[in-house]
Write a protein that holds these residues in place. Structure first.
Motif, short mmCIF file in Angstrom:
data_model
loop_
_atom_site.label_atom_id
_atom_site.label_comp_id
_atom_site.label_asym_id
_atom_site.label_seq_id
_atom_site.Cartn_x
_atom_site.Cartn_y
_atom_site.Cartn_z
N TYR A 107 0.85 -1.19 0.00
CA TYR A 107 0.00 0.00 0.00
C TYR A 107 0.88 1.24 0.00
O TYR A 107 1.75 1.38 0.86
CB TYR A 107 -0.90 0.02 1.24
CG TYR A 107 -1.88 -1.12 1.27
CD1 TYR A 107 -3.13 -1.00 0.67
CD2 TYR A 107 -1.56 -2.31 1.91
CE1 TYR A 107 -4.04 -2.04 0.71
CE2 TYR A 107 -2.46 -3.36 1.95
CZ TYR A 107 -3.69 -3.22 1.35
OH TYR A 107 -4.58 -4.27 1.37
N VAL A 108 0.64 2.14 -0.96
CA VAL A 108 1.41 3.38 -1.07
C VAL A 108 0.44 4.55 -1.00
O VAL A 108 -0.45 4.68 -1.84
CB VAL A 108 2.21 3.46 -2.38
CG1 VAL A 108 3.05 4.73 -2.43
CG2 VAL A 108 3.10 2.23 -2.55
N GLN A 109 0.64 5.40 0.01
CA GLN A 109 -0.18 6.60 0.14
C GLN A 109 0.51 7.75 -0.56
O GLN A 109 1.69 8.01 -0.34
CB GLN A 109 -0.40 6.95 1.61
CG GLN A 109 -1.27 8.18 1.80
CD GLN A 109 -1.51 8.50 3.26
OE1 GLN A 109 -1.04 7.79 4.16
NE2 GLN A 109 -2.25 9.56 3.51
N PHE A 110 -0.24 8.43 -1.43
CA PHE A 110 0.28 9.60 -2.14
C PHE A 110 -0.19 10.84 -1.41
O PHE A 110 -1.33 10.92 -0.98
CB PHE A 110 -0.24 9.62 -3.58
CG PHE A 110 0.26 10.81 -4.35
CD1 PHE A 110 1.43 10.72 -5.08
CD2 PHE A 110 -0.42 12.02 -4.33
CE1 PHE A 110 1.91 11.82 -5.79
CE2 PHE A 110 0.06 13.12 -5.03
CZ PHE A 110 1.22 13.02 -5.76
N GLY A 111 0.71 11.80 -1.28
CA GLY A 111 0.36 13.08 -0.66
C GLY A 111 1.11 14.21 -1.35
O GLY A 111 2.02 13.97 -2.15
N ILE A 112 0.72 15.42 -1.04
CA ILE A 112 1.37 16.61 -1.59
C ILE A 112 1.81 17.48 -0.42
O ILE A 112 1.03 17.72 0.51
CB ILE A 112 0.40 17.42 -2.49
CG1 ILE A 112 0.04 16.65 -3.75
CG2 ILE A 112 0.95 18.80 -2.83
CD1 ILE A 112 1.10 16.66 -4.82
N SER A 113 3.04 17.96 -0.46
CA SER A 113 3.52 18.93 0.52
C SER A 113 3.80 20.24 -0.21
O SER A 113 3.89 20.28 -1.44
CB SER A 113 4.78 18.42 1.22
OG SER A 113 5.82 18.23 0.29
#
Length: 186
Positions: A107-113
């Motif tokens: 499982y890979v969670q994508f996010g934006i900073s």
């Protein structure tokens, strides 16, 4: 001045609501996920709601385009067991190293900073205990249509069983299991 600010807020809300993924929810299609073939693992990428909804970079697995990071969406790909590099780029390039084991899901969670001009992508490996509850309300954005069905029992998944039962799709609809027989043998 306040009238202009109010219109700006309304316009921003309209633009951002159009960015969320649409499609059947994880809870509706999880039972239709194809059974993994021997020697294969699954990479599941998901993006909960959050910062930078308009930024939706493409994701590459060992240089192959596998999907797009849509807010409130998820997709998966099945690949042969081995080591893979997942990449996402905006003004910077971010990678995550994945080890796919036989029959396992990564499982890979994508996010934006925050970034200088555009948000920076973040790829974070998550445990099933963390990922699965977050996935429940997310929309499936994968390329192959899945047939919604009743949720699968978590207890049943924990028990070893014989060959996977055939999932019959309603007339005119195709599942990933149907397409698996069309792939060349490895």
């Amino acid at each position: 001045m306040f009238r202009g600010f109010r219109w700006l807020l309304v316009a921003a809300a309209v633009v951002l609501t159009g960015c969320a993924a649409t499609g059947p929810r994880y809870a509706e299609v999880e039972s239709a996920f194809p059974t993994l073939r021997a020697g294969y693992g699954r990479v599941l990428v998901y993006r909960p709601a959050g910062l930078g909804a308009a930024v939706q970079p493409e994701l590459l697995l060992n240089g192959e385009l596998i999907g797009k990071a849509q807010p409130e969406g998820f997709f998966f790909v099945d690949r042969a067991v081995g080591r893979y590099t997942l990449t996402a780029s905006t003004e910077v390039r971010t990678t995550a190293e994945l080890d796919l084991a036989d029959g396992a899901t990564v499982y890979v969670q994508f996010g934006i900073s925050m970034g200088l001009f555009v948000g920076h992508p973040r790829l974070t490996l998550q445990s099933p205990a963390t990922a699965v509850p977050q996935l429940a309300a997310l929309a499936y954005t994968g390329a192959v249509p899945l047939v919604p069905g009743p949720a699968r029992s978590r207890q049943a998944d924990a028990l070893p069983s014989g060959p996977a039962p055939s999932r019959a799709a309603p007339p005119g609809q195709v599942t990933l299991d149907d397409l698996g027989s069309l792939l060349p043998a490895r």
